[in-house]
Design an enzyme around this catalytic site. Structure first.
Site, PDB file in Angstrom:
ATOM      1  N   LEU A  40      -4.788  24.219   3.561  1.00 48.11           N
ATOM      2  CA  LEU A  40      -5.390  24.008   4.873  1.00 48.11           C
ATOM      3  C   LEU A  40      -5.485  25.329   5.626  1.00 48.11           C
ATOM      4  O   LEU A  40      -4.534  26.119   5.624  1.00 48.11           O
ATOM      5  CB  LEU A  40      -4.543  23.020   5.668  1.00 48.11           C
ATOM      6  CG  LEU A  40      -5.020  22.661   7.081  1.00 48.11           C
ATOM      7  CD1 LEU A  40      -6.322  21.870   7.022  1.00 48.11           C
ATOM      8  CD2 LEU A  40      -3.940  21.873   7.811  1.00 48.11           C
ATOM      9  N   HIS A 107      -2.378  22.056   0.712  1.00 53.14           N
ATOM     10  CA  HIS A 107      -3.444  21.071   0.512  1.00 53.14           C
ATOM     11  C   HIS A 107      -4.216  21.372  -0.769  1.00 53.14           C
ATOM     12  O   HIS A 107      -4.932  20.505  -1.294  1.00 53.14           O
ATOM     13  CB  HIS A 107      -4.390  21.085   1.720  1.00 53.14           C
ATOM     14  CG  HIS A 107      -5.257  19.869   1.826  1.00 53.14           C
ATOM     15  ND1 HIS A 107      -6.229  19.727   2.783  1.00 53.14           N
ATOM     16  CD2 HIS A 107      -5.317  18.729   1.081  1.00 53.14           C
ATOM     17  CE1 HIS A 107      -6.843  18.563   2.635  1.00 53.14           C
ATOM     18  NE2 HIS A 107      -6.306  17.936   1.604  1.00 53.14           N
ATOM     19  N   ASP A 234       8.537  39.004   9.893  1.00 52.82           N
ATOM     20  CA  ASP A 234       7.386  38.178   9.568  1.00 52.82           C
ATOM     21  C   ASP A 234       6.981  37.366  10.798  1.00 52.82           C
ATOM     22  O   ASP A 234       7.740  36.518  11.257  1.00 52.82           O
ATOM     23  CB  ASP A 234       7.735  37.236   8.407  1.00 52.82           C
ATOM     24  CG  ASP A 234       6.526  36.476   7.884  1.00 52.82           C
ATOM     25  OD1 ASP A 234       5.523  36.351   8.614  1.00 52.82           O
ATOM     26  OD2 ASP A 234       6.598  35.993   6.736  1.00 52.82           O
ATOM     27  N   ASP A 292      10.842  37.619  -5.668  1.00 55.47           N
ATOM     28  CA  ASP A 292       9.525  37.988  -5.160  1.00 55.47           C
ATOM     29  C   ASP A 292       8.564  36.848  -5.499  1.00 55.47           C
ATOM     30  O   ASP A 292       8.475  36.416  -6.648  1.00 55.47           O
ATOM     31  CB  ASP A 292       9.068  39.276  -5.846  1.00 55.47           C
ATOM     32  CG  ASP A 292       7.765  39.825  -5.286  1.00 55.47           C
ATOM     33  OD1 ASP A 292       6.942  39.024  -4.808  1.00 55.47           O
ATOM     34  OD2 ASP A 292       7.567  41.053  -5.339  1.00 55.47           O
TER      35      ASP A 292
END
Length: 309
Positions: A40, A107, A234, A292
């Site tokens: 999405l 999604h 982040d 990772d």
């Protein structure tokens, strides 16, 4: 002290061995092309930013043939599935390959499942990463708000379609967008109905494990994260930390519960990753003490390479 030293040496050795440059040149060389399917509000590449950050390049470096698809950023699963099917047909025609390995995020998981169920002759495997296979709690919440709060549906639709349209514009997709159809498709109720129509790989019960190879001949795999907050640098962590509240303590990656992500062979459902870490976003920022994310895709490609279809 000796035990700690041995543990640290083992971790360092594992990290070194997982470096792309030290793997064999054909480590990710699968029999069938790998096709990546975004989730999405996703895209292939928009304004110079790749959705699958560094993942296609690393897979290709190990010998894989990789294609990044683009479907509607926000739409019903079946609509996205038909869009994906046309692209898979083009890939098969271009490469001469008999089938493809679909890897879908969020999604993109049920979108890939749709293609595998309706067109099994084109698909060797489906790998679902943080896939919405038993519904998304946030979709339930937003659908509830839309149904019960006056004018909220219009507002959600306007803002969601505007964002999806902007993503589509910057990525050059040219696909139709319908955020309300997407949200409805991702609710628990609609996802369970979707599972009745396209049941391959779906566990018989919530949090269970499905058939690795379904009756349609397609093989199914899944993995996901279970840590909404992973890296203080982040910018997405704050959002995913907030959305994780709706899970009320159930393991989740910020948008999808670990149990909802289960499909076919469950490789693992509790990596120290959030929903965006699963595609190595934002720009590769993830928990420094965890695997990772790119390594997981390389490992899956190698798993598919050695898998007996």
């Amino acid at each position: 002290m000796k035990t700690l030293t041995r543990t640290l040496i083992g971790v360092m050795a594992l990290a070194v061995l997982s470096l792309p440059g030290l793997a064999t040149a054909d480590y990710t060389e699968t029999r069938y092309p790998i096709v990546l399917v975004h989730g999405l509000f996703g895209f292939d590449s928009a304004a110079g930013v790749d959705y699958w950050y560094r993942i296609p390049e690393e897979l290709r470096q190990g010998g894989a043939e990789v294609y990044v698809t683009q479907v509607s950023a926000a739409e019903d699963t079946e609509v996205r599935g038909e869009q994906l099917a046309r692209q898979v047909e083009d890939i098969l025609a271009t490469t001469g390959a008999g089938k493809v390995n679909l890897i879908g995020h969020s999604h993109g998981g049920p979108t890939a499942r749709y293609v595998a169920s309706v067109y099994p002759q084109m698909v060797a495997s489906v790998s679902s990463v943080g896939g919405v296979n038993w519904g998304a709690r946030m979709a339930d919440v937003l659908q509830g708000v839309s149904d019960n709060v006056p004018f909220s549906g219009d507002l959600i639709g306007y803002l969601g379609n505007a964002l999806a349209g902007l993503i589509d514009l910057f990525s050059g997709g040219g696909n139709q967008q319908d955020i309300m159809a997407a949200l409805k498709a991702l609710t628990t109720e609609e996802t369970l109905a979707f599972n009745q129509l396209y049941p391959e790989g779906v566990p018989a019960e919530y949090c269970g494990e499905g058939q690795r190879q379904a009756g349609n001949g397609v093989s199914y795999f899944s993995w996901s994260g279970a840590k909404p907050l992973t890296n203080g640098f982040d910018p997405s962590d704050a959002l995913l930390g907030a959305t994780s509240i709706v899970f009320l303590g159930e393991k989740n990656d910020g948008l999808v519960s670990s149990c909802s992500s289960h499909l076919g062979m469950v490789i693992r459902d509790d990596y120290r990753m959030n929903h965006l870490d699963e595609v190595n976003q934002v720009l590769g920022l993830h928990d420094i003490w965890s695997t990772d994310p790119v390594t997981l895709y390389r490992q899956q490609a190698n798993r598919l390479k050695n898998y007996s279809f």
